[in-house]
Write a protein that holds these residues in place. Structure first.
Motif, PDB file in Angstrom:
ATOM      1  N   ASP A   1       0.813  -1.224   0.000  1.00 53.58           N
ATOM      2  CA  ASP A   1       0.000   0.000   0.000  1.00 53.58           C
ATOM      3  C   ASP A   1       0.844   1.271   0.000  1.00 53.58           C
ATOM      4  O   ASP A   1       0.323   2.363   0.297  1.00 53.58           O
ATOM      5  CB  ASP A   1      -0.964   0.031   1.199  1.00 53.58           C
ATOM      6  N   VAL A   2       2.129   1.166  -0.315  1.00 49.80           N
ATOM      7  CA  VAL A   2       2.971   2.350  -0.449  1.00 49.80           C
ATOM      8  C   VAL A   2       4.015   2.045  -1.518  1.00 49.80           C
ATOM      9  O   VAL A   2       4.491   0.912  -1.608  1.00 49.80           O
ATOM     10  CB  VAL A   2       3.625   2.730   0.906  1.00 49.80           C
ATOM     11  N   PRO A   3       4.358   3.001  -2.385  1.00 47.23           N
ATOM     12  CA  PRO A   3       5.308   2.720  -3.462  1.00 47.23           C
ATOM     13  C   PRO A   3       6.670   2.282  -2.921  1.00 47.23           C
ATOM     14  O   PRO A   3       7.127   2.750  -1.877  1.00 47.23           O
ATOM     15  CB  PRO A   3       5.419   4.066  -4.200  1.00 47.23           C
ATOM     16  N   ARG A   4       7.310   1.365  -3.650  1.00 40.72           N
ATOM     17  CA  ARG A   4       8.649   0.881  -3.287  1.00 40.72           C
ATOM     18  C   ARG A   4       9.610   2.034  -3.019  1.00 40.72           C
ATOM     19  O   ARG A   4      10.438   1.975  -2.109  1.00 40.72           O
ATOM     20  CB  ARG A   4       9.173  -0.006  -4.421  1.00 40.72           C
ATOM     21  N   SER A   5       9.520   3.082  -3.811  1.00 40.90           N
ATOM     22  CA  SER A   5      10.455   4.205  -3.681  1.00 40.90           C
ATOM     23  C   SER A   5      10.353   4.891  -2.327  1.00 40.90           C
ATOM     24  O   SER A   5      11.297   5.560  -1.879  1.00 40.90           O
ATOM     25  CB  SER A   5      10.217   5.230  -4.794  1.00 40.90           C
ATOM     26  N   GLU A   6       9.204   4.706  -1.642  1.00 41.82           N
ATOM     27  CA  GLU A   6       9.012   5.356  -0.353  1.00 41.82           C
ATOM     28  C   GLU A   6       9.337   4.438   0.830  1.00 41.82           C
ATOM     29  O   GLU A   6       9.253   4.871   1.982  1.00 41.82           O
ATOM     30  CB  GLU A   6       7.563   5.852  -0.238  1.00 41.82           C
ATOM     31  N   TRP A   7       9.682   3.201   0.555  1.00 41.66           N
ATOM     32  CA  TRP A   7      10.064   2.302   1.634  1.00 41.66           C
ATOM     33  C   TRP A   7      11.338   2.809   2.316  1.00 41.66           C
ATOM     34  O   TRP A   7      12.254   3.296   1.641  1.00 41.66           O
ATOM     35  CB  TRP A   7      10.336   0.904   1.122  1.00 41.66           C
ATOM     36  N   ILE A   8      11.403   2.686   3.613  1.00 36.41           N
ATOM     37  CA  ILE A   8      12.617   3.009   4.372  1.00 36.41           C
ATOM     38  C   ILE A   8      13.274   1.697   4.785  1.00 36.41           C
ATOM     39  O   ILE A   8      12.621   0.841   5.405  1.00 36.41           O
ATOM     40  CB  ILE A   8      12.296   3.854   5.626  1.00 36.41           C
ATOM     41  N   ILE A   9      14.540   1.519   4.428  1.00 33.85           N
ATOM     42  CA  ILE A   9      15.246   0.313   4.841  1.00 33.85           C
ATOM     43  C   ILE A   9      16.305   0.678   5.877  1.00 33.85           C
ATOM     44  O   ILE A   9      16.907   1.758   5.828  1.00 33.85           O
ATOM     45  CB  ILE A   9      15.877  -0.439   3.653  1.00 33.85           C
ATOM     46  N   GLU A  10      16.496  -0.230   6.816  1.00 29.97           N
ATOM     47  CA  GLU A  10      17.427  -0.001   7.929  1.00 29.97           C
ATOM     48  C   GLU A  10      18.321  -1.224   8.113  1.00 29.97           C
ATOM     49  O   GLU A  10      17.868  -2.363   7.983  1.00 29.97           O
ATOM     50  CB  GLU A  10      16.659   0.254   9.225  1.00 29.97           C
ATOM     51  N   ALA A  11      19.586  -0.955   8.427  1.00 30.92           N
ATOM     52  CA  ALA A  11      20.545  -2.018   8.709  1.00 30.92           C
ATOM     53  C   ALA A  11      21.544  -1.505   9.734  1.00 30.92           C
ATOM     54  O   ALA A  11      21.826  -0.299   9.782  1.00 30.92           O
ATOM     55  CB  ALA A  11      21.268  -2.463   7.437  1.00 30.92           C
ATOM     56  N   PRO A  12      22.096  -2.385  10.553  1.00 25.99           N
ATOM     57  CA  PRO A  12      23.106  -1.978  11.532  1.00 25.99           C
ATOM     58  C   PRO A  12      24.440  -1.740  10.839  1.00 25.99           C
ATOM     59  O   PRO A  12      24.571  -1.987   9.628  1.00 25.99           O
ATOM     60  CB  PRO A  12      23.179  -3.181  12.468  1.00 25.99           C
ATOM     61  N   PRO A  13      25.458  -1.263  11.545  1.00 24.57           N
ATOM     62  CA  PRO A  13      26.795  -1.200  10.956  1.00 24.57           C
ATOM     63  C   PRO A  13      27.224  -2.598  10.500  1.00 24.57           C
ATOM     64  O   PRO A  13      27.005  -3.586  11.216  1.00 24.57           O
ATOM     65  CB  PRO A  13      27.679  -0.695  12.103  1.00 24.57           C
ATOM     66  N   LEU A  14      27.797  -2.684   9.296  1.00 24.33           N
ATOM     67  CA  LEU A  14      28.118  -3.980   8.703  1.00 24.33           C
ATOM     68  C   LEU A  14      29.468  -3.929   7.994  1.00 24.33           C
ATOM     69  O   LEU A  14      29.939  -2.857   7.625  1.00 24.33           O
ATOM     70  CB  LEU A  14      27.049  -4.375   7.675  1.00 24.33           C
ATOM     71  N   ARG A  15      30.049  -5.129   7.785  1.00 25.28           N
ATOM     72  CA  ARG A  15      31.239  -5.237   6.950  1.00 25.28           C
ATOM     73  C   ARG A  15      30.799  -5.671   5.559  1.00 25.28           C
ATOM     74  O   ARG A  15      30.268  -6.759   5.375  1.00 25.28           O
ATOM     75  CB  ARG A  15      32.235  -6.240   7.544  1.00 25.28           C
ATOM     76  N   HIS A  16      30.984  -4.774   4.598  1.00 28.30           N
ATOM     77  CA  HIS A  16      30.520  -4.965   3.223  1.00 28.30           C
ATOM     78  C   HIS A  16      31.600  -5.690   2.433  1.00 28.30           C
ATOM     79  O   HIS A  16      32.741  -5.234   2.373  1.00 28.30           O
ATOM     80  CB  HIS A  16      30.223  -3.593   2.607  1.00 28.30           C
ATOM     81  N   LEU A  17      31.253  -6.815   1.823  1.00 29.05           N
ATOM     82  CA  LEU A  17      32.220  -7.617   1.091  1.00 29.05           C
ATOM     83  C   LEU A  17      32.265  -7.206  -0.377  1.00 29.05           C
ATOM     84  O   LEU A  17      31.216  -7.063  -1.019  1.00 29.05           O
ATOM     85  CB  LEU A  17      31.864  -9.102   1.182  1.00 29.05           C
ATOM     86  N   ALA A  18      33.465  -7.034  -0.906  1.00 28.48           N
ATOM     87  CA  ALA A  18      33.629  -6.778  -2.332  1.00 28.48           C
ATOM     88  C   ALA A  18      33.359  -8.071  -3.101  1.00 28.48           C
ATOM     89  O   ALA A  18      33.808  -9.149  -2.703  1.00 28.48           O
ATOM     90  CB  ALA A  18      35.042  -6.276  -2.623  1.00 28.48           C
ATOM     91  N   LEU A  19      32.603  -7.962  -4.198  1.00 26.50           N
ATOM     92  CA  LEU A  19      32.255  -9.120  -5.015  1.00 26.50           C
ATOM     93  C   LEU A  19      32.782  -8.942  -6.434  1.00 26.50           C
ATOM     94  O   LEU A  19      32.864  -7.822  -6.934  1.00 26.50           O
ATOM     95  CB  LEU A  19      30.731  -9.303  -5.068  1.00 26.50           C
ATOM     96  N   ASP A  20      33.124 -10.067  -7.067  1.00 25.94           N
ATOM     97  CA  ASP A  20      33.526  -9.981  -8.471  1.00 25.94           C
ATOM     98  C   ASP A  20      32.282 -10.017  -9.358  1.00 25.94           C
ATOM     99  O   ASP A  20      31.142  -9.996  -8.872  1.00 25.94           O
ATOM    100  CB  ASP A  20      34.529 -11.082  -8.823  1.00 25.94           C
ATOM    101  N   GLN A  21      32.495 -10.078 -10.664  1.00 25.82           N
ATOM    102  CA  GLN A  21      31.359 -10.005 -11.596  1.00 25.82           C
ATOM    103  C   GLN A  21      30.439 -11.208 -11.499  1.00 25.82           C
ATOM    104  O   GLN A  21      29.291 -11.154 -11.951  1.00 25.82           O
ATOM    105  CB  GLN A  21      31.879  -9.863 -13.031  1.00 25.82           C
ATOM    106  N   ARG A  22      30.926 -12.292 -10.890  1.00 21.97           N
ATOM    107  CA  ARG A  22      30.084 -13.490 -10.735  1.00 21.97           C
ATOM    108  C   ARG A  22      29.369 -13.514  -9.387  1.00 21.97           C
ATOM    109  O   ARG A  22      28.654 -14.465  -9.081  1.00 21.97           O
ATOM    110  CB  ARG A  22      30.940 -14.753 -10.885  1.00 21.97           C
ATOM    111  N   GLY A  23      29.578 -12.465  -8.561  1.00 23.76           N
ATOM    112  CA  GLY A  23      28.934 -12.416  -7.256  1.00 23.76           C
ATOM    113  C   GLY A  23      29.697 -13.149  -6.173  1.00 23.76           C
ATOM    114  O   GLY A  23      29.128 -13.445  -5.115  1.00 23.76           O
TER     115      GLY A  23
END
Length: 296
Positions: free
Chosen positions: A175-197
């Motif tokens: 009942d609300v457009p995707r663009s208006e969704w608010i997403i939340e996440a804690p501090p994280l360690r982001h992993l670098a990925l190659d072109q195959r994921g």
């Protein structure tokens, strides 16, 4: 096909699971409103492994780096199209062998709880791709506006069982457009990925996030997730939280383009851990438990 509907004693929340279709969660409904992404539906999951709802990704989540791996001193050859192995567009084995697996046995069922299990050690088709005898038990409970999913892996042989599995909850703020969704996440360690994921070994520290989804897309990997971490999507006065309560130290955040879903995937180990050896285990005599929950 036997659909099991769970009812929250304290609210209007209901959940539906299908043990004989891979113990998939197909629905989470609040006051008549569906909170899980239905995508192509249950039939496409059964016939082609196209995920929806809350599927288990077992015995590995995400993709492996090759069609062979060595874990716990055992080398395994995988053949996409055989024994439940599915390939991604690059030909890499993805999301394990359990899509819509029909061999779950219901152990207990009540108004708001369901437990089902698979004896891996008794199934040659399963052992062919993951030769570590064990009992897999999934228990789901709906109470206090919370769906709790508890997974227990109990080694039944003399070999430790690698824990590289996960779940893929497709959430939506209706009942609300995707663009208006608010997403939340804690501090994280982001992993670098190659072109195959696949992880390259690089990483960066990402601060806590709270932002509109907008037109953004995600297919991002993270590790070193702490027990108790909370992820959320909210919009239209509704909030869905995913709590990584125990045993899920990695995640993939997935929000594909042109689809009204977002996923915070609980994973016991990062992508390709089965090949790289960076996974926990369930040792003989020491059952391993992992728990996540979805709060509406």
């Amino acid at each position: 096909m036997h659909f099991v509907t769970l009812r929250d004693p304290a609210s209007s929340l209901t959940a539906r699971f299908v043990p004989e279709a891979g113990m998939i969660g197909t629905s989470l409904i609040d006051d008549g409103v569906e909170l899980l992404g239905q995508r192509r539906g249950l039939d496409a999951y059964i016939e082609a492994g196209k995920t929806m709802g809350i599927p288990i990704l077992y015995p590995w989540a995400n993709r492996l780096g090759a069609n062979t791996y060595t874990a716990e001193n055992v080398t395994v050859e995988l053949t996409p199209g055989e024994n439940g192995v599915r390939a991604d567009p690059n030909g890499l084995p993805i999301h394990g062998t359990f899509a819509a697996y029909p061999g779950w046995r219901v152990v207990t069922e009540s108004a708001n709880e369901l437990t089902a299990e698979v004896d891996f050690g008794a199934q040659p088709r399963l052992l062919a791709s993951f030769p570590y005898p064990h009992l897999l038990t999934v228990s789901v409970r709906l109470a206090d506006r919370t769906l709790t999913v508890r997974t227990t892996v109990t080694a039944t042989g003399d070999t430790a069982v690698p824990l590289c599995f996960g779940f893929h909850p497709y959430l939506r703020a209706p009942d609300v457009p995707r663009s208006e969704w608010i997403i939340e996440a804690p501090p994280l360690r982001h992993l670098a990925l190659d072109q195959r994921g696949l992880p390259t070994g690089g990483f960066s520290e990402q601060p806590a996030m709270k932002e509109p989804l907008g037109d953004n897309t995600f297919d991002d990997a993270y590790d070193q997730v702490a027990d108790g971490a909370v992820f959320a999507v909210s919009g239209g006065g509704r909030r869905l939280e995913v709590h990584f309560e125990q045993g899920y130290s990695a995640t993939q955040i997935f929000a594909p383009p042109a689809e009204d879903v977002v996923c915070f995937e609980p994973m016991t180990a990062p992508t390709d851990a089965l090949s790289r050896g960076n996974y926990p285990t369930a040792r003989p005599g020491e059952p391993a438990v992992a728990v996540f929950s979805i709060r509406a």
